[in-house]
Structure formats: structure tokens, C-alpha cells
Design a protein around this motif. Structure first.
Motif, PDB file in Angstrom:
ATOM      1  N   UNK A 136       0.888  -1.270  -0.077  1.00  0.00           N
ATOM      2  CA  UNK A 136       0.007  -0.024   0.034  1.00  0.00           C
ATOM      3  C   UNK A 136       0.922   1.159  -0.002  1.00  0.00           C
ATOM      4  N   UNK A 137       0.820   2.123  -0.982  1.00  0.00           N
ATOM      5  CA  UNK A 137       1.531   3.393  -0.955  1.00  0.00           C
ATOM      6  C   UNK A 137       1.086   4.612  -0.202  1.00  0.00           C
ATOM      7  N   UNK A 244      -1.120  12.827   8.217  1.00  0.00           N
ATOM      8  CA  UNK A 244      -1.056  11.310   8.600  1.00  0.00           C
ATOM      9  C   UNK A 244      -0.102  10.425   7.872  1.00  0.00           C
ATOM     10  N   UNK A 245       0.847   9.607   8.728  1.00  0.00           N
ATOM     11  CA  UNK A 245       1.581   8.779   7.876  1.00  0.00           C
ATOM     12  C   UNK A 245       1.645   7.255   8.461  1.00  0.00           C
ATOM     13  N   UNK A 246       1.752   6.298   7.398  1.00  0.00           N
ATOM     14  CA  UNK A 246       2.075   4.627   7.952  1.00  0.00           C
ATOM     15  C   UNK A 246       3.622   4.944   8.418  1.00  0.00           C
ATOM     16  N   UNK A 294       6.550   2.838   2.702  1.00  0.00           N
ATOM     17  CA  UNK A 294       6.599   3.753   3.741  1.00  0.00           C
ATOM     18  C   UNK A 294       7.529   4.912   3.429  1.00  0.00           C
ATOM     19  N   UNK A 295       7.765   5.174   2.187  1.00  0.00           N
ATOM     20  CA  UNK A 295       8.894   6.198   1.928  1.00  0.00           C
ATOM     21  C   UNK A 295       8.743   7.377   2.351  1.00  0.00           C
ATOM     22  N   UNK A 296       7.395   8.093   2.740  1.00  0.00           N
ATOM     23  CA  UNK A 296       7.505   9.396   3.156  1.00  0.00           C
ATOM     24  C   UNK A 296       7.868   9.411   4.498  1.00  0.00           C
ATOM     25  N   UNK A 297       7.343   8.370   5.481  1.00  0.00           N
ATOM     26  CA  UNK A 297       7.906   8.304   7.005  1.00  0.00           C
ATOM     27  C   UNK A 297       9.402   8.235   6.956  1.00  0.00           C
ATOM     28  N   UNK A 298      10.194   7.481   6.159  1.00  0.00           N
ATOM     29  CA  UNK A 298      11.380   7.223   6.154  1.00  0.00           C
ATOM     30  C   UNK A 298      12.089   8.435   5.771  1.00  0.00           C
ATOM     31  N   UNK A 303      11.943   5.293  11.698  1.00  0.00           N
ATOM     32  CA  UNK A 303      12.623   4.277  11.720  1.00  0.00           C
ATOM     33  C   UNK A 303      12.085   3.256  12.596  1.00  0.00           C
ATOM     34  N   UNK A 304      12.328   1.856  11.933  1.00  0.00           N
ATOM     35  CA  UNK A 304      11.993   0.479  12.770  1.00  0.00           C
ATOM     36  C   UNK A 304      12.857  -0.521  12.368  1.00  0.00           C
ATOM     37  N   UNK A 305      12.499  -1.674  12.924  1.00  0.00           N
ATOM     38  CA  UNK A 305      13.306  -2.720  12.731  1.00  0.00           C
ATOM     39  C   UNK A 305      13.135  -3.294  11.078  1.00  0.00           C
TER      40      UNK A 305
END
Length: 345
Positions: A136-137, A244-246, A294-298, A303-305
């Protein structure tokens, strides 16, 4: 900076409060006042050098939101919610807490002249509903298929609108399913994702209600706290009107979860998982998304695992006091599992 955490008795709220108490900061900025709110008085361990206030309050009740924001906290972390399974079972309660409580908070903020706090809103992957693409984009439309997802989607839209109007500075965080959750299971339909790992790692039987082919999106509690810390002080100018971001995470099947458990703790742990298909949970999970771009949030610095093994290592380190080896080898299995069978660390 004054930080208020609404929903501070929950797992993420408690860990965030303990992190602030430990460091004295959030997102690199010093916290001088910390207000912790939940429907039951939050019991958070750890000291805090600044002013700390602990309150039992129901955000959805008349007048409560206005009293909470009267002291104009700089950052408001809104985690209070009725979780997915409970919101589906109790329609009135879900809308009262998840929607009416959120609107009451935003309206209370709006009523104070020249007050524009940073509001971090805890949203959910449940805002998306099938059919959707395999990945999902960021710009995919919201089509929830549950009451919980609908309530969170409305909250996201309100956060956008109040931010657009300059009434607050919102950041909406769509949390992955947080795994492995410590403690006892909650009423979330997603609870088994943690249970099939947490219980075996603690020598207990776990129930798996869905097929092992089910795929979902995950991150650790440590990452969840990290998202909020970053959101508290990030530059929101580049978010524009879409607040809002994933969040980043790990896409994994139940089978891949179990494989990571076997690598960590051996067959003795995996043997504690009992298959017990539950049509209701299977139906709910079938409508959930599986993977995200999740390019936008990155790009924004979240960051995450990067693997499920890392997620298990976080649980071993943070909840069981077993740090992962520095040489990259699989972490040591808990002692009770090594006693149950030969498991090479």
C-alpha cells in the motif's frame, strides 16, 4: 517543554513516560513538565526531575478535555482508544471513546486563543480496507471495514482539518501492529500476533487462531516509542495538509514469525503454539493490509526494525533482560527452554 500523554496507562504510553523520565527529554528537547492521563491513574515507574502530574480522567466526558489542556501543554500525545476487537463488539463505546473523545480534545484546544500545540494522534492500519494492493502506497485512500478503522479514519481527517486551519500542529502516526507486546493479552483482534511469541518465550502455551499464511505489518514497542519521540519535535512544514503517515515496519507471515521464534528459542518454544482456528478473528484479519511503502515516513526520519528476528531481540532485551549477542549470532534462548531441550545459543 510540557508533554501530556493521554492513554498513559497503556503499554505504549507507559513506555513513553518511562523513556521521558529516564532521559528528561523528548525528541532531543528538555521536558520540564509531564502530565500522565488515563481512565485509571497511570502507574509509571521511574523518576522524573521535572514537575509530574498523574490524573485519572475520561476524555469523552463533558468538560474533561478543557480541564486537561487548560495549562497549555506544548506536546499532546493522544493514545487513548478502545482497541479493535472491543470497538467492533461495543459500537457505542468505540465511537464514544475513539471519536467523541478525540473531537472533544481538538475542540478544547481550538477554544484557547493563540494556542497551537503539537498533537500526536495514534492512528491504525485499520483505516485501510480490502481490496488494496499487495504493497500500500502513502497516498492510498482510506476504506476501513471495521468500526475501529472508521473511527480512526475520521480522527485522521479531523487532524488534517484542524492543522490546515492553524488550530494545532498535528502528526498522525499509523502504528504497525506492535509486537511483541509485554504483559497480558488485551482485547485487540491482533493480540495473537504477540501471544504466539510472548507466551512460548515465557514457557506458556499460546493459541494461534488464524492460518500461518496470514501476513501483516509489525514493529516493536521500542520503535513505537521512537515514532512518538521523533514526531514530537520534527519539522512538520513538509507534511503540508496531509498530516498522517504509515510508520515503517516489517512485513511478515505468521509462518515467518514462527520461524524467527524457532531460530531464537528452538523447537521447544514452537511446540507450545496450539492451532485453534477462530472464524471471527480470521474474518477480521482477512480485511487487514499486509505490506506498505513507507517512503514518506522514512524520508521524514522515522525508523523501525528491518526483520522479525530484530523484533524478538528487542523483546528479549527490553522485557526479559537478555541482550542480543554483539557478534550477530542468534540471541540466547531463555533458560527454561534450554532446560526443556538442547537449544544451541
Amino acid at each position: 517543554m510540557h508533554v501530556m500523554i493521554i492513554g498513559a496507562a497503556g503499554m505504549i504510553g507507559r513506555k513513553l513516560a518511562e523513556r521521558i523520565a529516564e532521559t528528561g527529554c523528548i525528541g532531543g528537547q528538555i521536558v520540564c513538565e509531564l502530565t500522565l492521563v488515563d481512565v485509571v491513574e497511570p502507574d509509571v515507574a521511574g523518576g522524573f526531575d521535572g514537575m509530574r502530574k498523574v490524573l485519572a480522567a475520561d476524555l469523552s466526558k463533558p468538560g474533561v478535555a478543557a480541564r486537561l489542556v487548560a495549562n497549555r501543554p506544548d506536546v499532546i500525545v493522544h493514545l487513548a482508544a478502545v482497541v479493535s476487537g472491543e470497538a467492533e463488539a461495543d459500537l457505542e463505546k468505540g465511537y464514544r471513546i475513539n471519536l467523541d473523545g478525540t473531537r472533544a480534545l481538538l475542540e478544547a484546544i481550538r477554544s484557547i486563543e493563540k494556542y497551537v500545540p503539537r498533537v500526536i494522534y495514534a492512528s491504525s492500519l485499520a483505516v485501510f480496507g480490502a481490496p488494496f494492493p499487495s504493497k500500500i502506497p502513502d497516498d492510498y485512500h482510506l476504506t476501513p471495514l471495521t468500526s475501529y478503522g472508521t473511527q480512526k479514519a475520521i480522527g485522521e481527517l479531523m487532524l488534517n482539518d484542524y492543522s490546515r486551519r492553524g488550530l494545532l500542529d498535528g502528526v498522525g502516526i499509523r502504528f504497525p501492529t506492535i509486537c511483541i507486546r509485554p504483559g497480558v493479552p488485551n482485547k485487540a483482534a491482533s493480540g495473537f500476533f504477540s501471544g504466539i511469541l510472548r507466551e512460548p518465550l515465557n514457557g506458556k502455551e499460546a493459541v494461534l487462531p488464524v492460518d500461518e499464511t496470514v501476513r501483516h505489518w509489525f514493529a516493536s514497542p521500542r520503535s513505537a516509542v521512537g515514532y512518538i519521540e521523533h514526531a514530537a519535535t520534527m519539522d512538520t512544514a513538509s507534511l503540508g495538509a496531509q498530516r498522517n503517515m504509515t510508520m515503517p515496519g516489517v512485513s511478515a507471515t505468521v509462518a515467518e514469525q514462527i520461524d524467527a521464534l524457532r531460530l531464537t528459542a528452538g523447537d521447544a518454544a514452537v511446540a507450545l503454539i496450539r492451532r485453534a482456528p477462530d472464524p471471527d478473528i480470521t474474518s477480521i484479519v482477512a480485511g487487514w493490509p499486509q505490506d506498505f511503502d513507507t517512503a514518506r515516513a522514512l524520508k521524514m526520519g522515522f525508523r523501525a526494525e528491518k526483520s522479525f528476528r530484530e523484533i524478538i531481540e528487542v523483546y528479549l532485551e527490553d522485557e526479559m533482560g537478555t541482550p542480543a549477542p554483539s557478534d550477530g549470532a542468534p540471541p540466547q534462548a531463555p533458560q527454561h527452554l534450554r532446560d526443556a531441550q538442547d537449544v544451541t545459543p
